[in-house]
Design a protein around this motif. Structure first.
Motif, PDB file in Angstrom:
ATOM      1  N   UNK A  52       0.861  -1.178   0.000  1.00  0.00           N
ATOM      2  CA  UNK A  52       0.000   0.000   0.000  1.00  0.00           C
ATOM      3  C   UNK A  52       0.903   1.234   0.000  1.00  0.00           C
ATOM      4  N   UNK A  53       0.331   2.410  -0.028  1.00  0.00           N
ATOM      5  CA  UNK A  53       1.160   3.619   0.028  1.00  0.00           C
ATOM      6  C   UNK A  53       1.949   3.663   1.340  1.00  0.00           C
ATOM      7  N   UNK A  54       1.346   3.221   2.431  1.00  0.00           N
ATOM      8  CA  UNK A  54       2.040   3.154   3.722  1.00  0.00           C
ATOM      9  C   UNK A  54       3.186   2.134   3.657  1.00  0.00           C
ATOM     10  N   UNK A  55       2.950   1.012   3.014  1.00  0.00           N
ATOM     11  CA  UNK A  55       3.988   0.003   2.839  1.00  0.00           C
ATOM     12  C   UNK A  55       5.123   0.489   1.962  1.00  0.00           C
ATOM     13  N   UNK A  56       4.779   1.243   0.911  1.00  0.00           N
ATOM     14  CA  UNK A  56       5.815   1.795   0.026  1.00  0.00           C
ATOM     15  C   UNK A  56       6.678   2.816   0.774  1.00  0.00           C
ATOM     16  N   UNK A  57       6.053   3.600   1.647  1.00  0.00           N
ATOM     17  CA  UNK A  57       6.802   4.570   2.444  1.00  0.00           C
ATOM     18  C   UNK A  57       7.782   3.853   3.375  1.00  0.00           C
ATOM     19  N   UNK A  58       7.327   2.793   4.030  1.00  0.00           N
ATOM     20  CA  UNK A  58       8.196   1.987   4.887  1.00  0.00           C
ATOM     21  C   UNK A  58       9.337   1.387   4.064  1.00  0.00           C
ATOM     22  N   UNK A  59       9.006   0.838   2.899  1.00  0.00           N
ATOM     23  CA  UNK A  59      10.014   0.235   2.032  1.00  0.00           C
ATOM     24  C   UNK A  59      11.095   1.264   1.685  1.00  0.00           C
ATOM     25  N   UNK A  60      10.670   2.457   1.291  1.00  0.00           N
ATOM     26  CA  UNK A  60      11.630   3.498   0.888  1.00  0.00           C
ATOM     27  C   UNK A  60      12.527   3.916   2.061  1.00  0.00           C
ATOM     28  N   UNK A  61      11.960   4.011   3.249  1.00  0.00           N
ATOM     29  CA  UNK A  61      12.758   4.378   4.424  1.00  0.00           C
ATOM     30  C   UNK A  61      13.802   3.294   4.708  1.00  0.00           C
ATOM     31  N   UNK A  62      13.389   2.040   4.630  1.00  0.00           N
ATOM     32  CA  UNK A  62      14.313   0.929   4.872  1.00  0.00           C
ATOM     33  C   UNK A  62      15.384   0.880   3.785  1.00  0.00           C
ATOM     34  N   UNK A  63      14.981   1.097   2.551  1.00  0.00           N
ATOM     35  CA  UNK A  63      15.921   1.091   1.435  1.00  0.00           C
ATOM     36  C   UNK A  63      16.944   2.224   1.580  1.00  0.00           C
ATOM     37  N   UNK A  64      16.520   3.380   2.068  1.00  0.00           N
ATOM     38  CA  UNK A  64      17.445   4.508   2.277  1.00  0.00           C
ATOM     39  C   UNK A  64      18.516   4.126   3.306  1.00  0.00           C
ATOM     40  N   UNK A  65      18.108   3.417   4.349  1.00  0.00           N
ATOM     41  CA  UNK A  65      19.075   2.949   5.349  1.00  0.00           C
ATOM     42  C   UNK A  65      20.083   2.006   4.709  1.00  0.00           C
ATOM     43  N   UNK A  66      19.607   1.083   3.883  1.00  0.00           N
ATOM     44  CA  UNK A  66      20.516   0.151   3.204  1.00  0.00           C
ATOM     45  C   UNK A  66      21.482   0.899   2.289  1.00  0.00           C
ATOM     46  N   UNK A  67      20.992   1.919   1.606  1.00  0.00           N
ATOM     47  CA  UNK A  67      21.865   2.716   0.733  1.00  0.00           C
ATOM     48  C   UNK A  67      22.953   3.422   1.546  1.00  0.00           C
ATOM     49  N   UNK A  68      22.588   3.913   2.734  1.00  0.00           N
ATOM     50  CA  UNK A  68      23.591   4.535   3.614  1.00  0.00           C
ATOM     51  C   UNK A  68      24.641   3.516   4.032  1.00  0.00           C
ATOM     52  N   UNK A  69      24.210   2.297   4.333  1.00  0.00           N
ATOM     53  CA  UNK A  69      25.159   1.247   4.706  1.00  0.00           C
ATOM     54  C   UNK A  69      26.154   0.991   3.577  1.00  0.00           C
ATOM     55  N   UNK A  70      25.643   0.859   2.366  1.00  0.00           N
ATOM     56  CA  UNK A  70      26.519   0.577   1.214  1.00  0.00           C
ATOM     57  C   UNK A  70      27.483   1.732   0.990  1.00  0.00           C
ATOM     58  N   UNK A  71      26.981   2.951   1.037  1.00  0.00           N
ATOM     59  CA  UNK A  71      27.860   4.111   0.827  1.00  0.00           C
ATOM     60  C   UNK A  71      28.960   4.165   1.879  1.00  0.00           C
ATOM     61  N   UNK A  72      28.606   3.889   3.142  1.00  0.00           N
ATOM     62  CA  UNK A  72      29.630   3.921   4.194  1.00  0.00           C
ATOM     63  C   UNK A  72      30.641   2.792   4.002  1.00  0.00           C
ATOM     64  N   UNK A  73      30.189   1.650   3.517  1.00  0.00           N
ATOM     65  CA  UNK A  73      31.066   0.510   3.255  1.00  0.00           C
ATOM     66  C   UNK A  73      32.086   0.844   2.162  1.00  0.00           C
ATOM     67  N   UNK A  74      31.664   1.637   1.185  1.00  0.00           N
ATOM     68  CA  UNK A  74      32.502   1.909   0.019  1.00  0.00           C
ATOM     69  C   UNK A  74      33.409   3.134   0.159  1.00  0.00           C
ATOM     70  N   UNK A  75      33.349   3.825   1.297  1.00  0.00           N
ATOM     71  CA  UNK A  75      34.205   4.997   1.479  1.00  0.00           C
ATOM     72  C   UNK A  75      35.674   4.571   1.339  1.00  0.00           C
ATOM     73  N   UNK A  76      36.398   5.315   0.520  1.00  0.00           N
ATOM     74  CA  UNK A  76      37.819   5.048   0.321  1.00  0.00           C
ATOM     75  C   UNK A  76      38.110   3.973  -0.710  1.00  0.00           C
ATOM     76  N   UNK A  77      37.082   3.384  -1.277  1.00  0.00           N
ATOM     77  CA  UNK A  77      37.269   2.347  -2.294  1.00  0.00           C
ATOM     78  C   UNK A  77      37.254   2.991  -3.677  1.00  0.00           C
TER      79      UNK A  77
END
Length: 157
Positions: free
Chosen positions: A107-132
């Motif tokens: 639902x729209x509420x589910x999509x909002x949750x998905x996007x928030x969780x996905x943003x966290x995962x993107x932050x994890x990947x970006x922090x992992x790749x610093x200096x690479x």
């Protein structure tokens, strides 16, 4: 590197990698739980969050496909989906080609949750790749593939 690198690696390096993986995994789960409790998504558990993530944003997956992907029985999945439907995160949609098949969509509420969780995962990947740089990517991909293969094999047993 050879296949037996785990046996030949310096003991301190092995312990560092081991301890880091354990600590990172634990902390990621704790961060997700903490952020859920602080957010408008307080009514969701970590397992339900990962179920929303598995349903995905843009496609309608069958209940069987989601159960298979998460290694859940259909009964366990049904129970969790019932809660997510009740809370307004997920909808069941009968497949138009085969009325016996149920598709899941956010639902729209589910999509909002998905996007928030996905943003966290993107932050994890970006922090992992610093200096690479690009030269590091084959090694990173190989290490992650090895880990994924191990986890997949252990999950399927």
């Amino acid at each position: 590197m050879t296949k037996n690198t785990a046996e030949t690696i310096n003991h301190e390096d092995f312990l560092f990698i081991n301890d880091s993986l354990v600590e990172i995994f634990d902390k990621i789960l704790r961060i997700e739980e903490r952020e859920l409790r602080k957010s408008r998504f307080k009514d969701i558990t970590i397992n339900e969050l990962h179920l929303v993530h598995a349903i995905t944003l843009h496609e309608q997956k069958t209940t069987s496909a989601v159960a298979h992907e998460l290694h859940l029985s259909k009964g366990s999945l049904t129970s969790s989906v019932n809660m997510l439907v009740k809370r307004g995160y997920v909808e069941r949609i009968r497949n138009q080609q085969d009325r016996r098949v149920i598709n899941l969509t956010l639902t729209s509420k589910g999509r909002l949750l998905y996007r928030a969780h996905d943003a966290f995962h993107r932050q994890l990947v970006k922090s992992f790749l610093i200096g690479m740089d690009e030269n590091d990517m084959p090694l990173i991909k190989r290490a992650l593939t090895n880990l994924q293969n191990f986890v997949d094999e252990a999950t399927n047993h």
